[in-house]
Design a protein around this motif. Structure first.
Motif, PDB file in Angstrom:
ATOM      1  N   ALA A  32       1.904   0.729  10.578  1.00 21.40           N
ATOM      2  CA  ALA A  32       1.251  -0.407   9.916  1.00 21.40           C
ATOM      3  C   ALA A  32       0.378  -1.206  10.871  1.00 21.40           C
ATOM      4  N   GLY A  33      -0.821  -1.526  10.430  1.00 19.90           N
ATOM      5  CA  GLY A  33      -1.708  -2.389  11.196  1.00 19.90           C
ATOM      6  C   GLY A  33      -2.334  -1.730  12.401  1.00 19.90           C
ATOM      7  N   GLU A  34      -1.894  -0.515  12.743  1.00 21.64           N
ATOM      8  CA  GLU A  34      -2.354   0.134  13.969  1.00 21.64           C
ATOM      9  C   GLU A  34      -3.292   1.298  13.647  1.00 21.64           C
ATOM     10  N   THR A  65      -9.031   5.097   1.568  1.00 28.61           N
ATOM     11  CA  THR A  65      -8.316   4.330   0.538  1.00 28.61           C
ATOM     12  C   THR A  65      -8.810   2.894   0.447  1.00 28.61           C
ATOM     13  N   HIS A  66      -9.053   2.259   1.595  1.00 28.91           N
ATOM     14  CA  HIS A  66      -9.533   0.874   1.611  1.00 28.91           C
ATOM     15  C   HIS A  66     -10.094   0.578   2.989  1.00 28.91           C
ATOM     16  N   ALA A  67     -10.624  -0.636   3.136  1.00 31.21           N
ATOM     17  CA  ALA A  67     -11.476  -0.892   4.301  1.00 31.21           C
ATOM     18  C   ALA A  67     -10.766  -1.556   5.475  1.00 31.21           C
ATOM     19  N   MET A  69      -9.216  -1.962   9.013  1.00 31.04           N
ATOM     20  CA  MET A  69      -9.643  -1.233  10.210  1.00 31.04           C
ATOM     21  C   MET A  69      -8.676  -0.117  10.605  1.00 31.04           C
ATOM     22  N   ASP A  70      -7.366  -0.306  10.347  1.00 36.91           N
ATOM     23  CA  ASP A  70      -6.400   0.728  10.753  1.00 36.91           C
ATOM     24  C   ASP A  70      -6.566   2.015   9.933  1.00 36.91           C
ATOM     25  N   HIS A  71      -7.365   1.962   8.866  1.00 39.46           N
ATOM     26  CA  HIS A  71      -7.560   3.136   8.009  1.00 39.46           C
ATOM     27  C   HIS A  71      -8.965   3.739   8.123  1.00 39.46           C
ATOM     28  N   ILE A  72      -9.944   2.905   8.529  1.00 43.70           N
ATOM     29  CA  ILE A  72     -11.349   3.350   8.432  1.00 43.70           C
ATOM     30  C   ILE A  72     -12.088   3.337   9.777  1.00 43.70           C
ATOM     31  N   GLY A 196      -2.190   5.324   0.233  1.00 40.57           N
ATOM     32  CA  GLY A 196      -2.747   4.308   1.139  1.00 40.57           C
ATOM     33  C   GLY A 196      -1.865   3.078   1.128  1.00 40.57           C
ATOM     34  N   ASP A 197      -2.468   1.885   1.283  1.00 38.33           N
ATOM     35  CA  ASP A 197      -1.681   0.640   1.279  1.00 38.33           C
ATOM     36  C   ASP A 197      -1.624   0.089  -0.141  1.00 38.33           C
ATOM     37  N   THR A 198      -0.440  -0.283  -0.577  1.00 36.25           N
ATOM     38  CA  THR A 198      -0.315  -0.848  -1.927  1.00 36.25           C
ATOM     39  C   THR A 198       1.031  -1.529  -2.097  1.00 36.25           C
ATOM     40  N   LYS A 234       0.430  -7.691   0.426  1.00 37.76           N
ATOM     41  CA  LYS A 234       0.381  -6.700  -0.667  1.00 37.76           C
ATOM     42  C   LYS A 234       0.764  -5.307  -0.180  1.00 37.76           C
ATOM     43  N   HIS A 235       1.928  -5.271   0.440  1.00 37.42           N
ATOM     44  CA  HIS A 235       2.518  -4.013   0.892  1.00 37.42           C
ATOM     45  C   HIS A 235       3.811  -3.774   0.140  1.00 37.42           C
ATOM     46  N   LEU A 236       4.341  -2.569   0.289  1.00 38.16           N
ATOM     47  CA  LEU A 236       5.583  -2.227  -0.391  1.00 38.16           C
ATOM     48  C   LEU A 236       6.779  -2.599   0.487  1.00 38.16           C
ATOM     49  N   THR A 256       5.026   6.343   4.856  1.00 39.55           N
ATOM     50  CA  THR A 256       4.127   6.065   5.973  1.00 39.55           C
ATOM     51  C   THR A 256       4.060   4.552   6.191  1.00 39.55           C
ATOM     52  N   HIS A 257       3.263   4.151   7.229  1.00 39.03           N
ATOM     53  CA  HIS A 257       2.869   2.749   7.396  1.00 39.03           C
ATOM     54  C   HIS A 257       4.068   1.824   7.644  1.00 39.03           C
ATOM     55  N   VAL A 258       5.110   2.349   8.275  1.00 43.78           N
ATOM     56  CA  VAL A 258       6.280   1.512   8.581  1.00 43.78           C
ATOM     57  C   VAL A 258       5.910   0.535   9.701  1.00 43.78           C
TER      58      VAL A 258
END
Ligand SMILES: [Zn+2]
Ligand SMILES: [Zn+2]
Length: 308
Positions: A32-34, A65-67, A69-72, A196-198, A234-236, A256-258
């Motif tokens: 997450a965030g990285e 999935t979205h913008a 920075m850790d994803h794009i 992705g993130d949701t 807005k994370h799970l 993912t994204h722990v």
């Protein structure tokens, strides 16, 4: 005489996960965030691009999935490297709201780098199916992360003989086809869904998401006192994931994204305690590979994030 300076070996090596599911693999890294980047090499697709690790260059298609920075972050590098190395022009699927700003960004990179990097952007919206080939498509499904965000489902498209024609011989079927009779029907089989993130929401009710053989979803927070963080970003949260589980028919669910705040080992322990061993059989953590520390290998060298 001055002593000769010899470079020492650095141990800051990033490790990636690789999980095999029958005919395909899930390869990637997600904290997450990285950074989040998850590839299905056999299907030529990468979900998000993270910081563009080397393996990701080999996928012709990238689904953004979205913008965040850790994803794009690595998109410009991915496209530029593919051009530099003489590979096919990279194609990025993305939420249609992001097409213009990302296009502007990539045009800026052309000026900055002074290389005419080619790229294809494919804007997507909720429930849209893009047919990559006759037998393979990518469907976008809206997620709930604030701003424009999409999940992607890789769909195997097959044609089957209509049941009423099952008893016919080959030549009979060929003649019917020549006469213009529709002897086949189309089925769509969801193979991999990547969210992705949701946070929790209707994305978990979409039939492709519920029926994909492998569902890859974020689950960022596990500690009881992280619920407000989950809500704000807005994370799970794990308790929301558990609420979704009864309706998910996936053979495997990859988390993912722990958050580094919890770490993989503790996250797994918390989930196991809540679910029991049996329900855990189909659930894997992407970063739970042998030799990994808690969520990656740079644990002591990076500061804790202020927020995910
Ligand atoms: Zn993220
Ligand atoms: Zn995000």
């Amino acid at each position: 005489m001055a002593e000769k300076i010899v470079p020492e070996k650095s141990y800051l090596v990033q490790k990636f996960a690789k999980i095999r599911f029958g005919a395909f693999h899930v390869v990637g890294y997600s904290v997450a965030g990285e950074e989040t980047v998850v590839q299905i090499p056999e299907l030529n697709v990468c979900f998000d691009i993270g910081r563009a690790p080397f393996f990701a260059l080999t996928s012709d298609l990238v689904c953004i999935t979205h913008a965040h920075m850790d994803h794009i972050a690595g998109l410009g590098y991915y496209l530029s490297q593919r051009c530099f190395q003489g590979m096919k022009t990279g194609t990025a699927f993305l939420p249609r709201e992001l097409e213009r700003p990302v296009d502007n960004l990539l045009k800026c990179w052309r000026d900055v780098e002074r290389q005419g990097t080619p790229y294809n952007l494919i804007p997507m919206m909720h429930d849209q199916l893009f047919e990559v080939r006759r037998d393979f498509g990518i469907r976008a499904v809206a997620t709930h992360h604030g701003g424009a965000s999409l999940a992607y489902v890789l769909i195997s498209i097959r044609e089957k003989l209509k049941p009423e024609y099952l008893g016919k011989t080959g030549p009979e079927l060929a003649k019917m086809k020549l006469d213009g009779v529709e002897i086949q029907y189309r089925i769509e089989v969801p193979v991999v869904a990547f969210l992705g993130d949701t946070t929790a929401g209707p994305v978990f009710d979409h039939p492709d998401v519920q029926n994909a053989q492998v569902l890859i979803t974020e689950c960022t927070f596990f500690d009881a006192d992280h619920k407000t963080k989950a809500k704000a970003g807005k994370h799970l949260h794990v308790d929301q994931l558990i609420e979704q589980l009864p309706k998910l028919k996936n053979e495997f669910i990859v988390l993912t994204h722990v958050s580094r705040r919890t770490g993989i080992r503790r996250a797994r322990g918390i989930l196991r305690k809540k679910l029991g061993d049996d329900a855990m059989k189909r659930i894997l953590f992407l970063m739970d590979f042998e030799g990994s520390r808690d969520a990656g290998d740079m644990e002591e060298t990076v500061p804790m994030p202020a927020g995910e």
